[in-house]
Design a protein around this motif. Structure first.
Motif, PDB file in Angstrom:
ATOM      1  N   GLY A 119       0.771  -1.230   0.000  1.00 16.83           N
ATOM      2  CA  GLY A 119       0.000   0.000   0.000  1.00 16.83           C
ATOM      3  C   GLY A 119       0.802   1.279   0.000  1.00 16.83           C
ATOM      4  N   GLY A 120       2.114   1.188  -0.117  1.00 13.84           N
ATOM      5  CA  GLY A 120       2.953   2.379  -0.135  1.00 13.84           C
ATOM      6  C   GLY A 120       3.665   2.602   1.189  1.00 13.84           C
ATOM      7  N   ASP A 121       4.402   3.700   1.266  1.00 12.67           N
ATOM      8  CA  ASP A 121       5.211   3.994   2.447  1.00 12.67           C
ATOM      9  C   ASP A 121       4.361   4.130   3.708  1.00 12.67           C
ATOM     10  N   GLU A 122       3.262   4.883   3.614  1.00 10.52           N
ATOM     11  CA  GLU A 122       2.444   5.126   4.804  1.00 10.52           C
ATOM     12  C   GLU A 122       1.819   3.834   5.319  1.00 10.52           C
ATOM     13  N   ALA A 123       1.328   3.012   4.403  1.00  6.85           N
ATOM     14  CA  ALA A 123       0.737   1.737   4.811  1.00  6.85           C
ATOM     15  C   ALA A 123       1.791   0.817   5.399  1.00  6.85           C
ATOM     16  N   PHE A 124       2.993   0.845   4.843  1.00  8.96           N
ATOM     17  CA  PHE A 124       4.087   0.036   5.371  1.00  8.96           C
ATOM     18  C   PHE A 124       4.436   0.453   6.793  1.00  8.96           C
ATOM     19  N   CYS A 144      25.551 -12.944  11.500  1.00  4.19           N
ATOM     20  CA  CYS A 144      25.630 -12.102  12.705  1.00  4.19           C
ATOM     21  C   CYS A 144      24.276 -12.118  13.422  1.00  4.19           C
ATOM     22  N   LEU A 145      23.959 -13.254  14.024  1.00  5.64           N
ATOM     23  CA  LEU A 145      22.652 -13.404  14.673  1.00  5.64           C
ATOM     24  C   LEU A 145      22.513 -12.549  15.928  1.00  5.64           C
ATOM     25  N   CYS A 146      23.632 -12.041  16.443  1.00  5.89           N
ATOM     26  CA  CYS A 146      23.582 -11.244  17.664  1.00  5.89           C
ATOM     27  C   CYS A 146      23.168  -9.796  17.401  1.00  5.89           C
ATOM     28  N   LEU A 147      23.048  -9.402  16.144  1.00  2.28           N
ATOM     29  CA  LEU A 147      22.676  -8.024  15.835  1.00  2.28           C
ATOM     30  C   LEU A 147      21.270  -7.728  16.347  1.00  2.28           C
ATOM     31  N   PRO A 148      21.064  -6.539  16.915  1.00  2.00           N
ATOM     32  CA  PRO A 148      19.736  -6.206  17.456  1.00  2.00           C
ATOM     33  C   PRO A 148      18.719  -5.974  16.345  1.00  2.00           C
ATOM     34  N   HIS A 149      17.447  -6.133  16.696  1.00  2.00           N
ATOM     35  CA  HIS A 149      16.374  -5.794  15.765  1.00  2.00           C
ATOM     36  C   HIS A 149      16.110  -4.296  15.835  1.00  2.00           C
ATOM     37  N   VAL A 150      15.761  -3.721  14.698  1.00  2.00           N
ATOM     38  CA  VAL A 150      15.645  -2.269  14.564  1.00  2.00           C
ATOM     39  C   VAL A 150      14.186  -1.869  14.467  1.00  2.00           C
ATOM     40  N   THR A 151      13.820  -0.817  15.194  1.00  2.00           N
ATOM     41  CA  THR A 151      12.465  -0.269  15.090  1.00  2.00           C
ATOM     42  C   THR A 151      12.278   0.379  13.725  1.00  2.00           C
ATOM     43  N   ILE A 152      11.145   0.129  13.121  1.00  2.00           N
ATOM     44  CA  ILE A 152      10.872   0.653  11.779  1.00  2.00           C
ATOM     45  C   ILE A 152      10.275   2.049  11.888  1.00  2.00           C
ATOM     46  N   THR A 153      11.028   3.028  11.418  1.00  2.00           N
ATOM     47  CA  THR A 153      10.597   4.421  11.407  1.00  2.00           C
ATOM     48  C   THR A 153      10.773   4.975   9.990  1.00  2.00           C
ATOM     49  N   VAL A 311      -6.875 -13.192  12.927  1.00  2.00           N
ATOM     50  CA  VAL A 311      -7.891 -13.720  12.023  1.00  2.00           C
ATOM     51  C   VAL A 311      -7.282 -14.170  10.707  1.00  2.00           C
ATOM     52  N   ASN A 312      -6.565 -13.283  10.058  1.00  2.00           N
ATOM     53  CA  ASN A 312      -6.033 -13.579   8.726  1.00  2.00           C
ATOM     54  C   ASN A 312      -4.528 -13.751   8.809  1.00  2.00           C
ATOM     55  N   GLU A 313      -4.092 -14.937   8.860  1.00  2.00           N
ATOM     56  CA  GLU A 313      -2.670 -15.225   9.018  1.00  2.00           C
ATOM     57  C   GLU A 313      -1.852 -14.792   7.808  1.00  2.00           C
ATOM     58  N   HIS A 314      -2.502 -14.703   6.650  1.00  2.00           N
ATOM     59  CA  HIS A 314      -1.765 -14.395   5.430  1.00  2.00           C
ATOM     60  C   HIS A 314      -1.358 -12.932   5.341  1.00  2.00           C
ATOM     61  N   THR A 315      -1.961 -12.054   6.143  1.00  2.00           N
ATOM     62  CA  THR A 315      -1.620 -10.635   6.055  1.00  2.00           C
ATOM     63  C   THR A 315      -0.678 -10.196   7.162  1.00  2.00           C
ATOM     64  N   LYS A 316      -0.182 -11.124   7.946  1.00  2.00           N
ATOM     65  CA  LYS A 316       0.721 -10.769   9.044  1.00  2.00           C
ATOM     66  C   LYS A 316       2.107 -10.462   8.516  1.00  2.00           C
ATOM     67  N   MET A 317       2.740  -9.460   9.126  1.00  2.00           N
ATOM     68  CA  MET A 317       4.146  -9.208   8.849  1.00  2.00           C
ATOM     69  C   MET A 317       4.964 -10.061   9.804  1.00  2.00           C
ATOM     70  N   VAL A 318       6.248 -10.193   9.516  1.00  2.00           N
ATOM     71  CA  VAL A 318       7.108 -10.953  10.389  1.00  2.00           C
ATOM     72  C   VAL A 318       7.247 -10.201  11.697  1.00  2.00           C
ATOM     73  N   SER A 319       6.782 -10.771  12.776  1.00  2.00           N
ATOM     74  CA  SER A 319       6.765 -10.072  14.049  1.00  2.00           C
ATOM     75  C   SER A 319       7.939 -10.488  14.906  1.00  2.00           C
ATOM     76  N   VAL A 320       8.489  -9.529  15.624  1.00  2.00           N
ATOM     77  CA  VAL A 320       9.602  -9.774  16.516  1.00  2.00           C
ATOM     78  C   VAL A 320       9.238  -9.279  17.889  1.00  2.00           C
ATOM     79  N   ASP A 321       9.492 -10.061  18.873  1.00  2.00           N
ATOM     80  CA  ASP A 321       9.186  -9.682  20.233  1.00  2.00           C
ATOM     81  C   ASP A 321       9.956  -8.437  20.620  1.00  2.00           C
ATOM     82  N   SER A 322       9.267  -7.462  21.189  1.00  2.00           N
ATOM     83  CA  SER A 322       9.895  -6.186  21.524  1.00  2.00           C
ATOM     84  C   SER A 322      11.007  -6.317  22.542  1.00  2.00           C
TER      85      SER A 322
END
Length: 324
Positions: A119-124, A144-153, A311-322
């Protein structure tokens, strides 16, 4: 018995690539069939691409038309350039550079395509509020599995785009620089000495390539579940396959030719024969990829459903525990 150092070398093995007319005049029955079939494949690939462009123009939303056409054109454009290089061996350096420049743009366009599919940048950014970006992916940091996960901004999104866009821009710049140096006699792909320009330009372009592929890989890993309904996984596989065949396969064959592993066959020197083998393989491979790509992108472009994690598993993004 003559020693190995006194062997007679065919003069054509030391000459420049033959002219197009020389190739035509020296074709035997097998050569005529081979060149005709490969030329037919390259022509059909381009016709399929043109037909696909018409379909996209009529049936695809305006925000996706350009990127889909660019991505769809990777295989047919490379196949067409390879066909020109097959018929005109002395133009191989330029056809390869044209293909490489086009694919450099496709790398950036594929990233934009994934963003537009959600849906574009805003939807992302809206979908990414509850998720983090995994940066330990190939080709740079897959170990490098030890690298931290980054917040999406917005800044993260800008850096992702910049990482791919720099390759599209700088690849064209270095290609023009290579052509300018070639006209001056200081750029030669076969000159691997420390004084040659190729030994400095090509590794740097390789670093730019890896740097550009990293943001695309991160975005794909993040969106592969959300975009599963639009067949993003096979699309990404085709994009990767074009990369491997047009860059890695060509590089390996050319290196083997430069090292003398591929024998000279008059009127082709060892280096020229290696280039010809590479061009002929690419025509066949790009023809097959063009057919597969047409099936993947010829669909209805409906808006992606809103994300409903429970509800809809197909629309999920890859989620990472905060807490990760």
């Amino acid at each position: 018995m003559e020693s190995g150092s006194n062997r007679t070398i065919d003069p054509s093995c030391m000459q420049k690539p033959p002219l197009a007319i020389d190739i035509i005049l020296n074709l035997d029955i097998f050569g005529i069939i081979l060149y005709s079939v490969l030329t037919f494949m390259a022509t059909v690939s381009m016709l399929i691409f043109i037909e696909e462009c018409i379909y996209i123009y009529k049936n695809v939303p305006a925000n996706k038309k350009s990127v889909i056409i660019w991505v769809n054109g990777a295989a047919p454009v490379i196949g067409t350039m390879s066909c020109l290089g097959m018929w005109i061996p002395r133009a191989t350096m330029f056809t390869d550079m044209t293909s490489a420049c086009y694919f450099a743009i496709v790398v950036f366009k594929f990233l934009i395509l994934m963003l537009e599919e959600v849906g574009g940048d805003e939807a992302f950014l809206k979908r990414a509020e509850k998720h983090k970006l995994k940066i330990s992916t190939g080709p740079c940091c897959c170990c490098c599995l030890c690298l931290p996960h980054v917040t999406i901004t917005r800044r993260t999104l800008f850096l992702l785009k910049l990482g791919s866009f720099q390759f599209a821009l700088l690849k064209i710049v270095f290609t023009l620089l290579s052509i300018f140096l070639w006209t001056n006699g200081t750029f030669d792909l076969s000159d691997l000495t420390i004084e040659g320009a190729a030994i400095w330009i090509n590794p740097f372009v390789g670093i730019l390539t890896i740097t550009a592929l990293w943001p695309v890989a991160m975005t794909f890993m993040h969106l592969r579940v959300a975009l599963r309904t639009v067949k993003i996984i096979p699309k990404y596989a085709m994009y990767q396959l074009v990369l491997v065949l047009s860059q890695l396969q060509t590089a390996i064959i050319n290196i083997l030719a430069l090292k003398g592993t591929i024998a000279c066959t008059p009127p082709f020197s060892a280096t020229t024969r290696g280039y010809m083998m590479s061009q002929q393989l690419l025509i066949l491979e790009m023809f097959i990829i063009t057919l597969v790509t047409r099936l993947l992108y010829r669909r209805l472009y409906d808006p992606l459903p809103e994300e409903e994690p429970e509800v809809n598993e197909h629309t999920k993004m890859v989620s990472v525990d905060s807490s990760a």
